[in-house]
Write an enzyme that holds these catalytic residues in place. Structure first.
Site, PDB file in Angstrom:
ATOM      1  N   TYR A 240       0.826  -1.225   0.000  1.00 21.42           N
ATOM      2  CA  TYR A 240       0.000   0.000   0.000  1.00 21.42           C
ATOM      3  C   TYR A 240       0.854   1.268   0.000  1.00 21.42           C
ATOM      4  CZ  TYR A 240      -4.143  -2.819   0.227  1.00 21.42           C
ATOM      5  OH  TYR A 240      -5.136  -3.718  -0.113  1.00 21.42           O
TER       6      TYR A 240
ATOM      7  N   ASN B 181     -12.975   2.356  -5.719  1.00 23.25           N
ATOM      8  CA  ASN B 181     -11.586   2.814  -5.806  1.00 23.25           C
ATOM      9  C   ASN B 181     -11.133   3.449  -4.507  1.00 23.25           C
ATOM     10  OD1 ASN B 181     -11.813   2.002  -8.448  1.00 23.25           O
ATOM     11  ND2 ASN B 181     -12.173   4.061  -9.242  1.00 23.25           N
TER      12      ASN B 181
ATOM     13  N   HIS C 156     -14.790   0.764  -0.408  1.00 22.17           N
ATOM     14  CA  HIS C 156     -13.620  -0.075  -0.096  1.00 22.17           C
ATOM     15  C   HIS C 156     -12.541   0.710   0.622  1.00 22.17           C
ATOM     16  CE1 HIS C 156     -14.738  -3.175  -3.452  1.00 22.17           C
ATOM     17  NE2 HIS C 156     -15.490  -3.276  -2.372  1.00 22.17           N
TER      18      HIS C 156
ATOM     19  N   CYS D  77      -4.327   6.665  20.268  1.00 22.84           N
ATOM     20  CA  CYS D  77      -4.216   5.831  21.486  1.00 22.84           C
ATOM     21  C   CYS D  77      -2.775   5.469  21.815  1.00 22.84           C
ATOM     22  CB  CYS D  77      -5.050   4.552  21.316  1.00 22.84           C
ATOM     23  SG  CYS D  77      -4.357   3.376  20.135  1.00 22.84           S
TER      24      CYS D  77
ATOM     25  N   GLY E 171     -16.533   1.303 -15.503  1.00 28.22           N
ATOM     26  CA  GLY E 171     -15.150   0.824 -15.344  1.00 28.22           C
ATOM     27  C   GLY E 171     -14.984  -0.213 -14.255  1.00 28.22           C
ATOM     28  N   THR E 172     -15.936  -1.151 -14.170  1.00 26.63           N
ATOM     29  CA  THR E 172     -15.767  -2.231 -13.196  1.00 26.63           C
ATOM     30  C   THR E 172     -16.076  -3.567 -13.863  1.00 26.63           C
ATOM     31  OG1 THR E 172     -16.430  -3.118 -11.023  1.00 26.63           O
ATOM     32  CG2 THR E 172     -18.122  -1.910 -12.268  1.00 26.63           C
TER      33      THR E 172
ATOM     34  N   GLU F 149     -14.913  -2.522 -22.496  1.00 26.37           N
ATOM     35  CA  GLU F 149     -15.386  -3.641 -23.339  1.00 26.37           C
ATOM     36  C   GLU F 149     -16.448  -4.408 -22.579  1.00 26.37           C
ATOM     37  OE1 GLU F 149     -11.540  -5.202 -23.650  1.00 26.37           O
ATOM     38  OE2 GLU F 149     -11.498  -5.859 -21.568  1.00 26.37           O
TER      39      GLU F 149
ATOM     40  N   ALA G 128     -13.421   5.351 -20.921  1.00 24.84           N
ATOM     41  CA  ALA G 128     -14.222   6.151 -19.977  1.00 24.84           C
ATOM     42  C   ALA G 128     -14.135   7.643 -20.287  1.00 24.84           C
ATOM     43  CB  ALA G 128     -13.746   5.878 -18.558  1.00 24.84           C
TER      44      ALA G 128
HETATM   45  C1  BV8 Z   1     -17.297  -9.280   2.183  1.00 27.45           C
HETATM   46  C2  BV8 Z   1      -9.130  -3.608  -1.509  1.00 27.45           C
HETATM   47  C3  BV8 Z   1     -18.328 -10.308   4.020  1.00 27.45           C
HETATM   48  C4  BV8 Z   1      -8.681  -2.265  -1.702  1.00 27.45           C
HETATM   49  C5  BV8 Z   1     -10.792  -4.849  -2.634  1.00 27.45           C
HETATM   50  C6  BV8 Z   1     -20.878 -12.899  -2.329  1.00 27.45           C
HETATM   51  C7  BV8 Z   1     -21.353 -11.941  -1.454  1.00 27.45           C
HETATM   52  C8  BV8 Z   1     -20.497 -11.287  -0.586  1.00 27.45           C
HETATM   53  C9  BV8 Z   1     -19.124 -11.568  -0.611  1.00 27.45           C
HETATM   54  C10 BV8 Z   1     -18.645 -12.505  -1.486  1.00 27.45           C
HETATM   55  C11 BV8 Z   1     -19.504 -13.170  -2.343  1.00 27.45           C
HETATM   56  N1  BV8 Z   1     -18.766 -14.022  -3.080  1.00 27.45           N
HETATM   57  C12 BV8 Z   1     -17.455 -13.900  -2.727  1.00 27.45           C
HETATM   58  C13 BV8 Z   1     -17.354 -13.001  -1.748  1.00 27.45           C
HETATM   59  C14 BV8 Z   1     -16.107 -12.614  -1.069  1.00 27.45           C
HETATM   60  C15 BV8 Z   1     -15.388 -11.458  -1.740  1.00 27.45           C
HETATM   61  C16 BV8 Z   1     -15.471 -11.484  -3.240  1.00 27.45           C
HETATM   62  O1  BV8 Z   1     -16.296 -10.816  -3.836  1.00 27.45           O
HETATM   63  N2  BV8 Z   1     -14.580 -12.231  -3.868  1.00 27.45           N
HETATM   64  C17 BV8 Z   1     -14.549 -12.270  -5.316  1.00 27.45           C
HETATM   65  C18 BV8 Z   1     -13.095 -12.309  -5.783  1.00 27.45           C
HETATM   66  C19 BV8 Z   1     -15.366 -13.447  -5.795  1.00 27.45           C
HETATM   67  N3  BV8 Z   1     -15.917 -10.201  -1.252  1.00 27.45           N
HETATM   68  C20 BV8 Z   1     -15.441  -9.722  -0.090  1.00 27.45           C
HETATM   69  O2  BV8 Z   1     -14.616 -10.306   0.589  1.00 27.45           O
HETATM   70  C21 BV8 Z   1     -15.989  -8.371   0.393  1.00 27.45           C
HETATM   71  N4  BV8 Z   1     -16.334  -8.479   1.773  1.00 27.45           N
HETATM   72  O3  BV8 Z   1     -17.974  -9.900   1.439  1.00 27.45           O
HETATM   73  O4  BV8 Z   1     -17.420  -9.332   3.536  1.00 27.45           O
HETATM   74  C22 BV8 Z   1     -18.696  -9.961   5.388  1.00 27.45           C
HETATM   75  C23 BV8 Z   1     -20.009 -10.170   5.783  1.00 27.45           C
HETATM   76  C24 BV8 Z   1     -20.368  -9.854   7.058  1.00 27.45           C
HETATM   77  C25 BV8 Z   1     -19.443  -9.327   7.940  1.00 27.45           C
HETATM   78  C26 BV8 Z   1     -18.119  -9.104   7.528  1.00 27.45           C
HETATM   79  C27 BV8 Z   1     -17.739  -9.428   6.251  1.00 27.45           C
HETATM   80  C28 BV8 Z   1     -14.930  -7.276   0.351  1.00 27.45           C
HETATM   81  C29 BV8 Z   1     -14.561  -6.901  -1.040  1.00 27.45           C
HETATM   82  C30 BV8 Z   1     -13.554  -5.743  -1.041  1.00 27.45           C
HETATM   83  C31 BV8 Z   1     -12.192  -6.288  -1.257  1.00 27.45           C
HETATM   84  N5  BV8 Z   1     -11.229  -5.210  -1.455  1.00 27.45           N
HETATM   85  N6  BV8 Z   1      -9.798  -4.028  -2.715  1.00 27.45           N
HETATM   86  C32 BV8 Z   1      -7.559  -2.242  -2.699  1.00 27.45           C
HETATM   87  O5  BV8 Z   1      -6.507  -2.845  -2.440  1.00 27.45           O
HETATM   88  O6  BV8 Z   1      -7.782  -1.583  -3.719  1.00 27.45           O
HETATM   89  S1  BV8 Z   1     -11.512  -5.440  -4.045  1.00 27.45           S
HETATM   90  C33 BV8 Z   1     -10.762  -4.861  -5.480  1.00 27.45           C
HETATM   91  O7  BV8 Z   1     -11.630  -5.271  -6.550  1.00 27.45           O
HETATM   92  C34 BV8 Z   1     -10.732  -3.345  -5.566  1.00 27.45           C
HETATM   93  O8  BV8 Z   1     -11.405  -2.681  -4.534  1.00 27.45           O
HETATM   94  C35 BV8 Z   1     -11.482  -3.089  -6.859  1.00 27.45           C
HETATM   95  O9  BV8 Z   1     -12.082  -1.876  -6.868  1.00 27.45           O
HETATM   96  C36 BV8 Z   1     -12.461  -4.193  -6.819  1.00 27.45           C
HETATM   97  C37 BV8 Z   1     -13.228  -4.451  -8.079  1.00 27.45           C
HETATM   98  O10 BV8 Z   1     -12.338  -4.426  -9.172  1.00 27.45           O
HETATM   99  P1  BV8 Z   1     -12.664  -3.384 -10.360  1.00 27.45           P
HETATM  100  O11 BV8 Z   1     -12.686  -2.019  -9.780  1.00 27.45           O
HETATM  101  O12 BV8 Z   1     -13.871  -3.835 -11.096  1.00 27.45           O
HETATM  102  O13 BV8 Z   1     -11.362  -3.501 -11.263  1.00 27.45           O
HETATM  103  P2  BV8 Z   1     -11.033  -4.624 -12.340  1.00 27.45           P
HETATM  104  O14 BV8 Z   1      -9.586  -4.492 -12.660  1.00 27.45           O
HETATM  105  O15 BV8 Z   1     -11.594  -5.925 -11.903  1.00 27.45           O
HETATM  106  O16 BV8 Z   1     -11.887  -4.172 -13.628  1.00 27.45           O
HETATM  107  C38 BV8 Z   1     -11.539  -2.978 -14.307  1.00 27.45           C
HETATM  108  C39 BV8 Z   1     -12.600  -2.725 -15.357  1.00 27.45           C
HETATM  109  O17 BV8 Z   1     -12.312  -1.485 -16.001  1.00 27.45           O
HETATM  110  C40 BV8 Z   1     -12.651  -3.788 -16.441  1.00 27.45           C
HETATM  111  O18 BV8 Z   1     -13.991  -4.130 -16.703  1.00 27.45           O
HETATM  112  C41 BV8 Z   1     -12.013  -3.087 -17.657  1.00 27.45           C
HETATM  113  O19 BV8 Z   1     -12.588  -3.526 -18.875  1.00 27.45           O
HETATM  114  C42 BV8 Z   1     -12.392  -1.644 -17.392  1.00 27.45           C
HETATM  115  N7  BV8 Z   1     -11.491  -0.643 -17.988  1.00 27.45           N
HETATM  116  C43 BV8 Z   1     -10.138  -0.700 -18.064  1.00 27.45           C
HETATM  117  N8  BV8 Z   1      -9.691   0.434 -18.671  1.00 27.45           N
HETATM  118  C44 BV8 Z   1     -10.775   1.208 -18.946  1.00 27.45           C
HETATM  119  C45 BV8 Z   1     -11.918   0.519 -18.512  1.00 27.45           C
HETATM  120  N9  BV8 Z   1     -13.165   1.017 -18.666  1.00 27.45           N
HETATM  121  C46 BV8 Z   1     -13.273   2.234 -19.254  1.00 27.45           C
HETATM  122  N10 BV8 Z   1     -12.214   2.951 -19.698  1.00 27.45           N
HETATM  123  C47 BV8 Z   1     -10.962   2.475 -19.564  1.00 27.45           C
HETATM  124  N11 BV8 Z   1      -9.918   3.204 -20.020  1.00 27.45           N
END
Ligand code: BV8
Length: 234
Positions: free
Chosen positions: A56, A92, A109, A139, A176-177, A204, A220
Site C-alpha cells: 500500500y 476505488n 472499499h 491511542c 469501469g468495473t 469492453e 471512460a
Molecule cells: C465481504 C481492496 C463479508 C482495496 C478490494 C458474495 C457476497 C459477498 C461476498 C462474497 C460473495 N462471493 C465472494 C465473496 C467474497 C469477496 C469477493 O467478492 N470475492 C470475489 C473475488 C469473488 N468479497 C469480499 O470479501 C468483500 N467483503 O464480502 O465481507 C462480510 C459479511 C459480514 C461481515 C463481515 C464481512 C470485500 C470486497 C472488497 C475487497 N477489497 N480491494 C484495494 O486494495 O484496492 S476489491 C478490489 O476489486 C478493488 O477494490 C477493486 O475496486 C475491486 C473491483 O475491481 P474493479 O474495480 O472492477 O477492477 P477490475 O480491474 O476488476 O476491472 C476494471 C474494469 O475497467 C474492467 O472491466 C475493464 O474492462 C475496465 N477498464 C479498463 N480500462 C478502462 C476501462 N473502462 C473504461 N475505460 C478504460 N480506459
C-alpha cells in the site's frame, strides 16, 4: 424514455485507468503481480504486515502527481447539474473523484490516503508511509496501524446507505468495473429489483454485460462525458 429522477453510479478501477492507475484484472493488472490473499486480506496482514504496508505504501506513493480525467469531471458535473437524487459509490481507494469535485460520494472499499488504527479505530489522513513501528496518534498503541482499506472478508463501508439509494433509484450506472467483487457486483440486481434501468459504461463487454438493460463500450474519458451530456440534455 422518461428522464431519470434518481441515479446511483458505481465506479471501479477502469475510471482511473486513463489517469495512469493500474486496474486489477486487466492484463498486467495489480492482481497479476501480487496474490491478493497475501496483501488484501486480514490474514495476509497478520502473517506479514511489512509486505502489506509495502504494497500500500507503493500504491500511495504512486498516486503522487496523478490527476482526475474527463470521466471523473463528467460525473462531478452530473452531480452538480442533474436536478434529481444522485449518489456516487466507488470501489476505488484513490481520491480522484474528490479532486474532480464529486461530493455525494461513498468509498465503499476505503481510502488509500487514510490510516486506520486496529486498536482504537482512529482514522485520519496519512500521506507518508505506514509501518508496524509507528504509534497511533490517538491511542499511542504501536504496530496496530493499517491502511483504511476494506480487504477481502471485511465488510465494505456504508452498505445501509448504498442499499437505501439502490432501492430508490430509477437508473443504476456501472463505470469501469469488471463486476467481479461482491457485494458491489450485486448492486445491479438490487437496482433491477427496484425497477431501475441499468447501464454499463466500460472499455469492453464484461461477463455481466447481459444483466444490464443498456451498455456503451469505449474509453471512460470518451463515453462518460458523452453519456453525461445526453442525460443533462434531457
Ligand atoms: C465481504 C481492496 C463479508 C482495496 C478490494 C458474495 C457476497 C459477498 C461476498 C462474497 C460473495 N462471493 C465472494 C465473496 C467474497 C469477496 C469477493 O467478492 N470475492 C470475489 C473475488 C469473488 N468479497 C469480499 O470479501 C468483500 N467483503 O464480502 O465481507 C462480510 C459479511 C459480514 C461481515 C463481515 C464481512 C470485500 C470486497 C472488497 C475487497 N477489497 N480491494 C484495494 O486494495 O484496492 S476489491 C478490489 O476489486 C478493488 O477494490 C477493486 O475496486 C475491486 C473491483 O475491481 P474493479 O474495480 O472492477 O477492477 P477490475 O480491474 O476488476 O476491472 C476494471 C474494469 O475497467 C474492467 O472491466 C475493464 O474492462 C475496465 N477498464 C479498463 N480500462 C478502462 C476501462 N473502462 C473504461 N475505460 C478504460 N480506459
Amino acid at each position: 424514455m422518461r428522464p431519470p429522477s434518481s441515479i446511483v453510479v458505481l465506479t471501479g478501477a477502469g475510471i482511473s485507468a486513463e489517469s495512469g492507475i493500474d486496474t486489477f484484472r486487466d492484463t498486467d493488472g495489480i492482481w497479476s503481480k501480487v496474490d491478493f490473499r497475501e496483501v488484501a486480506t486480514p490474514e495476509g496482514f497478520a502473517a506479514d504486515p511489512h509486505k502489506v504496508h509495502a504494497f500500500y505504501n507503493q500504491r500511495r506513493a504512486g498516486l503522487k502527481g496523478i490527476k482526475p480525467n474527463a470521466a471523473h469531471f463528467a460525473l462531478a458535473r452530473l452531480e452538480r447539474e442533474f436536478g434529481g437524487a444522485f449518489l456516487l459509490v466507488t470501489q476505488n481507494i484513490d481520491h480522484l473523484h474528490e479532486q474532480a469535485g464529486s461530493e455525494r460520494l461513498i468509498h465503499m472499499h476505503g481510502e488509500l490516503a487514510n490510516s486506520l488504527c486496529g486498536n482504537c479505530g482512529d482514522r485520519r489522513l496519512w500521506d507518508g508511509d505506514l509501518s508496524t513501528d509507528l504509534p497511533c496518534r490517538a491511542c499511542g498503541s504501536r504496530g496496530r496501524l493499517r491502511p483504511d482499506v476494506v480487504w477481502f472478508g471485511e465488510m465494505p463501508y456504508q452498505m445501509e446507505r448504498i442499499y437505501a439509494a439502490l432501492a430508490g433509484c430509477d437508473l443504476f450506472v456501472a463505470v469501469g468495473t469488471s463486476g467481479t467483487v461482491y457485494p458491489a457486483a450485486g448492486f445491479i440486481e438490487e437496482a433491477r429489483a427496484a425497477g431501475a434501468r441499468t447501464l454499463e459504461l466500460n472499455l469492453e463487454p464484461t461477463e455481466g454485460t447481459s444483466r444490464f438493460s443498456d451498455a456503451i463500450h469505449g474509453k471512460a474519458t470518451e463515453i462518460v462525458p458523452a453519456w453525461v451530456e445526453k442525460v443533462l440534455a434531457g
